[in-house]
Design an enzyme around this catalytic site. Structure first.
Site, PDB file in Angstrom:
ATOM      1  N   TYR A  59       0.818  -1.209   0.000  1.00 12.20           N
ATOM      2  CA  TYR A  59       0.000   0.000   0.000  1.00 12.20           C
ATOM      3  C   TYR A  59       0.853   1.260   0.000  1.00 12.20           C
ATOM      4  O   TYR A  59       1.658   1.492   0.916  1.00 12.20           O
ATOM      5  CB  TYR A  59      -0.925   0.028   1.216  1.00 12.20           C
ATOM      6  CG  TYR A  59      -2.141  -0.867   1.113  1.00 12.20           C
ATOM      7  CD1 TYR A  59      -2.497  -1.495  -0.080  1.00 12.20           C
ATOM      8  CD2 TYR A  59      -2.955  -1.075   2.220  1.00 12.20           C
ATOM      9  CE1 TYR A  59      -3.616  -2.309  -0.164  1.00 12.20           C
ATOM     10  CE2 TYR A  59      -4.090  -1.878   2.142  1.00 12.20           C
ATOM     11  CZ  TYR A  59      -4.404  -2.495   0.952  1.00 12.20           C
ATOM     12  OH  TYR A  59      -5.528  -3.297   0.872  1.00 12.20           O
ATOM     13  N   ASN A  60       0.668   2.056  -1.042  1.00 11.49           N
ATOM     14  CA  ASN A  60       1.354   3.344  -1.164  1.00 11.49           C
ATOM     15  C   ASN A  60       2.867   3.213  -0.983  1.00 11.49           C
ATOM     16  O   ASN A  60       3.502   4.015  -0.296  1.00 11.49           O
ATOM     17  CB  ASN A  60       0.777   4.349  -0.155  1.00 11.49           C
ATOM     18  CG  ASN A  60      -0.703   4.594  -0.386  1.00 11.49           C
ATOM     19  OD1 ASN A  60      -1.103   5.075  -1.435  1.00 11.49           O
ATOM     20  ND2 ASN A  60      -1.523   4.219   0.587  1.00 11.49           N
TER      21      ASN A  60
END
Length: 330
Positions: free
Chosen positions: A85-86
């Site tokens: 994530y990110n």
């Protein structure tokens, strides 16, 4: 009522009856209902905080810390995250938020993409470092979105081989899997596990007001998971806000419908204190839905849900991180 409309109404009512209803939670913390996470026996909050949103560029570290800590202080204990994530920012931010005693308040889940033991080990170790913790309560094999993913996971030298080792070492406590593409792939993962005399502790899937009408995880996967007493994690109650663009349901409708299903937790992304409070208030006020309320919601979404236009995680590659980055699989 015309025959066509009668048949349509009857079909919706039948669909509603195939989705097992919410069961009253016996426990609560600060007014938030708690449910049992399947075969783990652990009690988790009805609403969980999604990890992707808190790592997005428009959310600051201070705001993400405030969201996570306010959630934990308000009775939410389930935290979602993922190694990818990110680009790791989501885990790093959550790790900072879990300092000062907050780690003890959380049931921490993160996910990995690796399909080999080597890549799984690398990703687990990176997640532990980013999250600033010695253990992960629940690790899940992420994006099981290909029909050959189960075979890769269970192969000699596959990711499950390492995860079981990590479990024995105390680095992870429970093991599950997640995906958003097709209920048939989920069922294949469960069947493959059974052939190997293995049962996952949890399974995560999109469960929302659109799913009930199109290639439904709810009607196909929930029954199989319940037979094995797997903890059921509902995600994408609003489809990353795409479902709201249908102009058929409200955010609260979406949350309440997902909470009505036999899930242990409904994971929802919160990128502001206002959205967080909406989720907390909905959980605290939730008392289940009547059959009439379920039917009404399904009638609202029936027409627009037919071709999956508001479930792009099923019908496109927009949500497939490992499709865009196959190197993450190892």
């Amino acid at each position: 009522m015309e025959r066509r409309e009668f048949l349509k109404s009857a079909a919706i009512t039948a669909l509603a009856s195939t989705l097992p209803p919410y069961a009253e939670a016996a426990d609560s913390v600060s007014g938030i209902p708690y449910r049992t996470l399947g075969r783990t026996g652990v009690k988790v909050s009805l609403v969980g905080l999604g990890g992707h949103h808190i790592g997005r560029s428009y959310v600051s570290q201070d705001e993400s810390t405030r969201i996570i800590r306010t959630g934990l202080d308000s009775g939410v204990n389930f935290l979602d995250n993922c190694w990818d994530y990110n680009k790791g920012v989501s885990e790093e931010r959550m790790g900072i938020a879990l300092k000062d005693g907050y780690r003890q308040k959380a049931f921490l889940m993160t996910k990995l993409d690796g399909r080999t033991a080597k890549s799984a080990q690398q990703q687990v170790e990176e997640s532990l470092k980013r999250l600033q913790t010695d253990y992960i309560d629940l690790i899940q094999i992420h994006e099981v979105i290909r029909m050959d993913d189960p075979e890769r996971v269970f192969a000699t030298g596959g990711s499950l081989e390492y995860l079981e080792k990590a479990k024995k070492e105390g680095k992870v406590h429970f093991i599950g899997f997640t995906g958003h593409k097709s209920p048939e792939i989920h069922l294949h993962m469960i069947e493959t596990a059974t052939k190997h005399n293995y049962t996952f502790d949890t399974v995560q899937m999109p469960l929302n007001v659109m799913d009930a009408h199109f290639d439904s995880f709810g009607s196909k996967v929930i029954p199989a998971a319940k037979k094995l007493n797997m903890g059921i994690l509902g995600m994408k109650p609003m489809g990353d806000s795409i479902i709201l663009k249908s102009n058929t349901v409200t955010p609260v409708d979406c949350l309440r419908y997902a909470m009505h299903l036999p899930v242990s937790v409904v994971i929802t992304g919160c990128d502001s204190m206002q959205i967080l409070q909406q989720a907390i208030d909905t959980a605290k006020n939730f008392r289940g839905l009547s059959e009439a309320e379920v039917s009404a919601i399904l009638k609202k979404t029936e027409t627009v849900a037919q071709n999956g236009q508001f479930e792009l995680y099923k019908t496109s590659h927009d949500f497939d991180g490992t499709y865009q980055n196959p190197q993450w699989l190892g």
